[in-house]
Structure formats: structure tokens, C-alpha cells
Design an enzyme around this catalytic site. Sequence first.
Site, PDB file in Angstrom:
ATOM      1  N   SER A 203       0.782  -1.228   0.000  1.00  0.00           N
ATOM      2  CA  SER A 203       0.000   0.000   0.000  1.00  0.00           C
ATOM      3  C   SER A 203       0.816   1.281   0.000  1.00  0.00           C
ATOM      4  O   SER A 203       0.309   2.322  -0.406  1.00  0.00           O
ATOM      5  CB  SER A 203      -0.956   0.016   1.206  1.00  0.00           C
ATOM      6  N   HIS A 231      -5.285  -3.955  -2.830  1.00  0.00           N
ATOM      7  CA  HIS A 231      -4.967  -2.941  -3.833  1.00  0.00           C
ATOM      8  C   HIS A 231      -4.775  -3.521  -5.231  1.00  0.00           C
ATOM      9  O   HIS A 231      -4.462  -2.779  -6.156  1.00  0.00           O
ATOM     10  CB  HIS A 231      -3.709  -2.178  -3.422  1.00  0.00           C
ATOM     11  N   LYS A 262     -11.994  -0.102  -1.604  1.00  0.00           N
ATOM     12  CA  LYS A 262     -11.132   0.355  -2.693  1.00  0.00           C
ATOM     13  C   LYS A 262     -11.832   0.131  -4.032  1.00  0.00           C
ATOM     14  O   LYS A 262     -12.724   0.887  -4.396  1.00  0.00           O
ATOM     15  CB  LYS A 262      -9.769  -0.321  -2.561  1.00  0.00           C
TER      16      LYS A 262
END
Length: 411
Positions: A203, A231, A262
Site C-alpha cells: 500500500s 490494492h 477500494k
Amino acid sequence: MDYQRVSLKDFENVGQPIRQRAKDFFLYSSYMTESRQNNYRLALESGTGASITLHQKNDFGKNKFIGFVSNDYLGFSHHPKVLEAGRDALYKYGAGSGASPLIGGLLDIHQNLEHKIAAFFGREDAITFTSGFGTNSGVLNAILGESDLAILDMFVHASVISGCSKTNVKRFLHNDIVSLERILENASNNYANKVIVVDGVYSQDGDIAPLNEICILAKRYDAFLVVDDAHGIGIWGDTGRGVLESFSALGLVDLITGTFSKTFGSVGGYAVGNKEIINLLKYFSNENIFSAAATPQSTGSIIKAIDLIDEEPFWKSRIWENITYFKGGLESIGIDFGKSNSAIFPIMIRDNERAMKIADFLYQNGVFVNPILYPAVPKKQSRLRMSILAVHTIEQLDKTLNLLEWAFKKQ
């Protein structure tokens, strides 16, 4: 106190009386705000995205900015179909679930989401949580005990560290297969369970784990493997199933964890795996069984966002176009962004004070980005963390690149 020589590290709990610690930190944080060195916890009047409106204005009276602080990579938090699905669920089920999933708060829409996210990864079952942090913490706290060993990449998320508080921990050098195997060799017969935990995309640095090699080691040493690909989902893989899909390893790990905040544009988290492991978590993960179930609105929105990964694959193409464009722009002006190979760009500055000055320069000129400073990263690793979204325009990226070039020359 010389506030220029102080960092958040100095206010960690080291036995100081609570009231005094709070007072000292209040004075420090007030100084940082007044000296324009603190752009954290700024309230937005809009949702997050490529264009944002802050509640406060900069020195030029402007409060509309290009945003690089959101991880809503595909822009699904504002997608009309996602909003419609959330609205429908809100009116059907109400604003809240009213209880934990174990004792009455489990709605059929929650089960639909479990089935949907498990099928998305081609796995048997899933458990969901109300936060991404709670996912990793809840999963690891449930499966690890005093006789086990957690083997962690040194750059794993703080939620992983939280989940390993009751067990033994060894950390290997970041993305270093030799370092990982050395730990596995030395620990082969000393623990009831060896559990490797890594990220798919890291991240802060935006780099990718060598999951093909990690999977081989996990099998060789009979280690339980957990991969947090928060991610990578929606961005990596031929069909957006993440870094594991890129390495043809979706079926080779014991648990895949991630967050709905996300790519899926909402809030919460999930763990997917075989039905036996997931069933264990549904009865022993405190973060799930002692928290109210997720709101119906967020659950409905997430279900639609999962569908959109396959229904509208052009969003994945668009974010890679923006990633490639921004990366090329940074390279052309000579700005270091580390080893990033994702939508996360660490703009390496390597000095706390200069990082804050450049962040403020960008803020005053309509670009909102967070500096990441010590102790969140090592002292010589201070950077601006910028997230590229599918909904950024070329004009927004060009303006930002021009400002970065000017800032690195002048600040």
C-alpha cells in the site's frame, strides 16, 4: 519543545500520564496545523474521487481540488448502478442490521454477498467484515495462538500486525524469497502452524509480491498462506481478480483477504477460502461475531460493484491507461516513484520537512495529496502517496505533473 525536531513517534505511549500526553500532542498538532504542515483529517463536502471539494479553503480561497487520496480505483463509489443498488437495499431492509451476524443481524443480502465474493475468486465460501482493518485482524486473531508462528513480509499492513498480537512473529525482508525461506527452514518443526502473510500490492510502495515463488515455498514447507490483495483487485489479472490471477495462483492460497473500500467503492472487508476454514472464522472471529452486520445499503452497492468488474471491463483498461500515462510523465521529469507497478505512486522526497512543503505547495495550487512521513515510513523514505484513478482526466494528470516538476525545482 522544538516542534521541528519532533514527530508522531515521540507521542507513542511510553508510560507518560494520559492527560499530559494528550496535552503535549494537542500543542504539537496545533502547531503543525498553524504552520501549514498538517493536511490530515480535512473534511470533504463532496465524496472522494478525482475531483473533490474540501470544507476549508486554501490561501487563495479555493476549495475545489484534484484528488489523489482516494483508493476508489475504478470510481465505483459514484457509479449510477452502484448507487441505485444501494438505494434499493436501503428501502428494502432499512438503515441498519440491528445485530451481529451470529445472533439475528444476518440478512439474506449479506449471504448473497458472501456467495458473490467467493464465486468471484472461484472459492467455496466467504466471510465479510465491517472494515478492511477488522478483516485481517479478525482472521489472524481467530487462527493464530501461542504455539503458532506468523511469518510476515516487513511491509504488511498494520491490520496484519494487530492480528498477530497473540502469537509468535518473524518478519522477512520485503519481497525477499531467500529471507522467507531461511525463516521457514529454521522454523520447520518448532510450531503447531506456520502462517505466511503477504500483500499482493503493497500500500505504500505500490510494488507487487512475487506470489508465484511464495506459493511454492508455502507448499514445500507446509505453511498456511494468507494473501491480502486489497490494492490489486479490479486492476491486476486478465479479469480483474488481482495479482493472484496474474500468477495463476487463485487456488493455491489458503485465504484471500481484501477490502470493499477500494475497487468496490464502499466499506468493509472479506476473506475467502474453503468452506471449513470460513466456517471456523464465522464462529471464532471476534471482529465478526461481536460487531453488527454491515448496513444493507453498503451490501447492496458492493454486490453490484462486483458485477461491474465483468460487466464493464473498460474501467480496468482506463485505469491502466492513466497509470501508464502518469508513470511516463514522472519518468520524463525525473521524479523517483520507487518500484511501483500499480495505481499507487510513492513520490519519493526522503525528507519530512520538504515533503510537507511540497504537499502544501500542491494544496495551494489545487492538488490534494497526503505526505507519508516518519514513523509511518523510515526517516529517509518520506514521500507523497498518490493514487491514480480510472476517472482522472488527462488534463488533471497534466496539471499535476506540471506542478510536481515546478515543486521539485523550487521547494
